[in-house]
Motif scaffolding. Structure first.
Motif, PDB file in Angstrom:
ATOM      1  N   GLY A  61      14.417  63.461  85.080  1.00 33.37           N
ATOM      2  CA  GLY A  61      13.611  62.436  84.248  1.00 33.37           C
ATOM      3  C   GLY A  61      14.167  60.985  84.356  1.00 33.37           C
ATOM      4  O   GLY A  61      15.113  60.547  84.939  1.00 33.37           O
ATOM      5  N   LYS A  62      13.294  60.181  83.665  1.00 33.61           N
ATOM      6  CA  LYS A  62      13.684  58.727  83.691  1.00 33.61           C
ATOM      7  C   LYS A  62      15.027  58.505  82.904  1.00 33.61           C
ATOM      8  O   LYS A  62      15.820  57.511  83.286  1.00 33.61           O
ATOM      9  CB  LYS A  62      12.347  58.146  82.976  1.00 33.61           C
ATOM     10  N   LEU A  65      17.970  58.660  84.971  1.00 34.31           N
ATOM     11  CA  LEU A  65      17.916  57.794  86.181  1.00 34.31           C
ATOM     12  C   LEU A  65      18.217  56.555  85.702  1.00 34.31           C
ATOM     13  O   LEU A  65      19.005  55.711  86.594  1.00 34.31           O
ATOM     14  CB  LEU A  65      16.318  57.909  86.661  1.00 34.31           C
ATOM     15  N   ARG A  66      17.744  56.062  84.629  1.00 34.63           N
ATOM     16  CA  ARG A  66      18.149  54.616  83.960  1.00 34.63           C
ATOM     17  C   ARG A  66      19.540  54.589  83.865  1.00 34.63           C
ATOM     18  O   ARG A  66      20.243  53.499  84.150  1.00 34.63           O
ATOM     19  CB  ARG A  66      17.246  54.622  82.713  1.00 34.63           C
ATOM     20  N   ARG A  69      21.507  54.297  87.179  1.00 37.04           N
ATOM     21  CA  ARG A  69      21.287  52.854  87.891  1.00 37.04           C
ATOM     22  C   ARG A  69      21.829  51.640  87.031  1.00 37.04           C
ATOM     23  O   ARG A  69      21.975  50.660  87.583  1.00 37.04           O
ATOM     24  CB  ARG A  69      19.694  52.702  87.944  1.00 37.04           C
ATOM     25  N   ASP A  88      16.380  51.780  94.756  1.00 40.54           N
ATOM     26  CA  ASP A  88      15.750  53.091  94.982  1.00 40.54           C
ATOM     27  C   ASP A  88      16.756  54.029  95.750  1.00 40.54           C
ATOM     28  O   ASP A  88      16.498  55.350  95.698  1.00 40.54           O
ATOM     29  CB  ASP A  88      14.632  52.893  96.184  1.00 40.54           C
ATOM     30  N   GLY A  92      19.015  59.402  90.465  1.00 39.67           N
ATOM     31  CA  GLY A  92      19.719  59.976  89.266  1.00 39.67           C
ATOM     32  C   GLY A  92      20.374  61.288  89.558  1.00 39.67           C
ATOM     33  O   GLY A  92      20.118  61.978  90.765  1.00 39.67           O
ATOM     34  N   THR A  98      15.625  68.077  83.758  1.00 39.34           N
ATOM     35  CA  THR A  98      14.542  68.259  82.663  1.00 39.34           C
ATOM     36  C   THR A  98      13.698  69.599  82.564  1.00 39.34           C
ATOM     37  O   THR A  98      13.054  69.836  81.732  1.00 39.34           O
ATOM     38  CB  THR A  98      13.655  67.045  82.650  1.00 39.34           C
ATOM     39  N   HIS A 103      10.981  69.501  91.874  1.00 43.14           N
ATOM     40  CA  HIS A 103      10.660  68.038  91.284  1.00 43.14           C
ATOM     41  C   HIS A 103       9.500  67.691  92.007  1.00 43.14           C
ATOM     42  O   HIS A 103       9.085  67.924  93.346  1.00 43.14           O
ATOM     43  CB  HIS A 103      11.626  67.042  92.049  1.00 43.14           C
ATOM     44  N   ASP A 138      16.238  63.658  78.220  1.00 40.47           N
ATOM     45  CA  ASP A 138      14.968  63.739  77.878  1.00 40.47           C
ATOM     46  C   ASP A 138      14.278  65.008  78.161  1.00 40.47           C
ATOM     47  O   ASP A 138      13.062  65.259  78.563  1.00 40.47           O
ATOM     48  CB  ASP A 138      14.176  62.711  78.676  1.00 40.47           C
ATOM     49  N   ASP A 189      24.655  61.018  81.177  1.00 39.65           N
ATOM     50  CA  ASP A 189      23.427  61.114  81.620  1.00 39.65           C
ATOM     51  C   ASP A 189      23.191  62.595  81.148  1.00 39.65           C
ATOM     52  O   ASP A 189      21.977  63.279  81.657  1.00 39.65           O
ATOM     53  CB  ASP A 189      23.081  61.178  82.826  1.00 39.65           C
TER      54      ASP A 189
END
Length: 494
Positions: A61-62, A65-66, A69, A88, A92, A98, A103, A138, A189
């Motif tokens: 999930g985002k 990933l956030r 990064r 790019d 993650g 999730t 994916h 998430d 994470d």
């Protein structure tokens, strides 16, 4: 092709996202599992592999990933791997999941099903990840089943600021524990699952049953973290046994399903007793890294019921690359010891080519590295020997190496094995695991050698020797072996 069960199988781990990035470059578009060339799968099958483990295929999930990064410590590691790091390149962590659906960037569940059929057509079994300890921040359960997670209090957050995090939710924010093991701070994470909650355990078993319909086995990440005593030590919460229930329930649906445990802290036997087919043999790896023969040899005194269920490796996505850890001579000697041992033989993509850069599971691109022709040739010979039926389904034993003469202690540097089967095939493996030349006599344990002349053909070189069987039984084979050198002899009458 029919799927047969080999006593001592070979497994090949593939970094799925990194591989697909390489394929994408060639295609000029984003590649999915459908784009993995049949020729590549043919090559894996020809090498003799039974299993292919595709790392990191599940949906992420985002949120994770956030974090990947922006985490300064992780970014330093990523830049050491990729000097031209781009945002790019960071996808993650593949372990911040999730949901156990493939994916969408990889083609989804349908693409995995097609890949599995292509593997089956080549006699290859598919292994995937299962992460029992935690989920991504998430994951839908955070909203739907917050009771599946370990909650924090303002006091625990103050006392352990690196182990708890506030999670925003439509139904109200929650303070939850980060996933971790008892010796390190939490992984930022992830969120920690609560195995003291029966509902959590049932939900994770249901996930495993679902996964068992999509592949032939799972590698269970940090499997020992959900053992009741480890879980209680980490979280001061009691939990029921999970693995015996989970493995039993899955096998009620899929009797041939295979479980492999990533496990440390000498918990290998525990995991085997709780339903695992294989457990990581980190202890052998560590002893080989230390570079002394005796501890390695003593490791092989363990009971065969235990050894047969160990996964032997020289590298994987968690460990540094073998070519960066060992000099080339030691690398080859350690590989002969590792992969002629009983158990599951576990290889990693890039190992054969002598890759030196470990690729974090957060990255979806690896560095451009050259190929070591020396190691590539060595592994081709090694795998050729490992395809032999006698070392895939035969009987193994540790051999005694005797002093070559009084006062010569160099025999202690040898590690020697014998393999044999009912067809009369015989193999003797001898390794001088030391930085000096060593001599010994190694007695052959095979009956029926007496009174005949035998050819000893080295499978990893061009050498062939002639010896009398009576001498091999009575006195043994005399060896004078250079530092870090080895022999893998087959015996042929004549």
């Amino acid at each position: 092709m029919p799927m047969t069960r080999t006593k001592y199988p070979l497994l090949y781990q593939i970094n799925t996202r990194v591989w697909l990035t390489e394929i994408s470059r060639k295609l000029g578009r984003r590649a999915t599992l459908d784009d993995i060339p049949d020729a590549e799968l043919d090559a894996v099958a020809r090498l003799g592999f039974d299993w292919v483990w595709f790392l990191s295929v599940w949906q992420t999930g985002k949120a994770a990933l956030r974090i990947s990064r922006t985490n300064p410590e992780w970014l330093r590691e990523f830049r050491e791997t990729l000097h031209d790091l781009r945002e790019d390149d960071i996808g993650g962590s593949g372990f911040a999941i999730t949901g156990y659906t493939v994916h969408h960037d990889l083609g989804g569940d349908a693409a995995l099903a097609r890949l599995r059929e292509r593997l089956r057509a080549r006699g290859l079994k598919l292994m995937l990840d299962f992460v029992p300890n935690h989920t991504a921040p998430d994951h839908p359960w955070v909203d739907e089943h917050p009771e599946y997670y370990i909650p924090g209090t303002e006091m625990t957050r103050i006392q352990q600021p690196k182990n708890y995090v506030w999670v925003k939710r439509p139904k109200g924010d929650l303070l939850l524990a980060l996933g971790r093991d008892p010796y390190f701070a939490g992984w930022p994470d992830t969120l920690q699952l609560n195995y003291g909650n029966k509902g959590t355990q049932e939900a994770m078993i249901a996930e495993l049953i679902k996964i068992a319909g999509q592949c032939d086995g799972v590698r269970c990440d940090m499997a020992m973290l959900v053992l009741p005593d480890v879980f209680e030590k980490t979280w001061s919460l009691k939990a029921e046994l999970f693995w015996p229930k989970a493995t039993t329930r899955v096998r009620e649906c899929n009797p041939e399903f295979v479980f492999m445990a990533e496990v440390y802290w000498d918990r290998e036997w525990t995991m085997q007793q709780q339903g695992f087919d294989y457990a990581y043999d980190k202890r052998l790896y560590d002893r080989l890294r230390e570079g002394h023969a005796r501890p390695v040899r003593e490791h092989f005194h363990a009971d065969m019921k235990y050894q047969d269920k160990l996964a032997r490796f020289l590298e994987n996505h968690d460990e540094p690359r073998a070519a960066a850890t060992f000099s080339a001579p030691v690398h080859k000697a350690a590989a002969v010891v590792t992969f002629f041992s009983p158990g599951l033989r576990f290889f990693h993509q890039g190992e054969f080519e002598g890759k030196t850069k470990r690729i974090s599971p957060h990255l979806v691109r690896g560095p451009d590295e050259g190929i070591s022709s020396e190691l590539k040739q060595f592994y081709e010979q090694l795998l050729g020997s490992l395809r032999s039926p006698v070392v895939r389904n035969g009987n193994w034993q540790l051999l005694e190496c005797l002093p070559a003469w009084d006062g010569n202690r160099s025999s202690d540097a040898f590690i020697a094995f014998a393999w044999h089967n009912q067809s009369g095939d015989r193999v003797v493996v001898c390794v001088n695991y030391a930085d000096h030349a060593s001599q010994c006599y190694v007695r052959f344990p095979f009956p029926g050698l007496e009174g005949r002349h035998w050819k000893l053909k080295d499978q990893l070189s061009d050498a062939t020797y002639g010896r009398e069987g009576t001498e091999l039984i009575a006195k043994g084979l005399y060896l004078d072996v250079a530092p870090w050198k080895y022999h893998v002899f087959t015996l042929q009458a004549g």
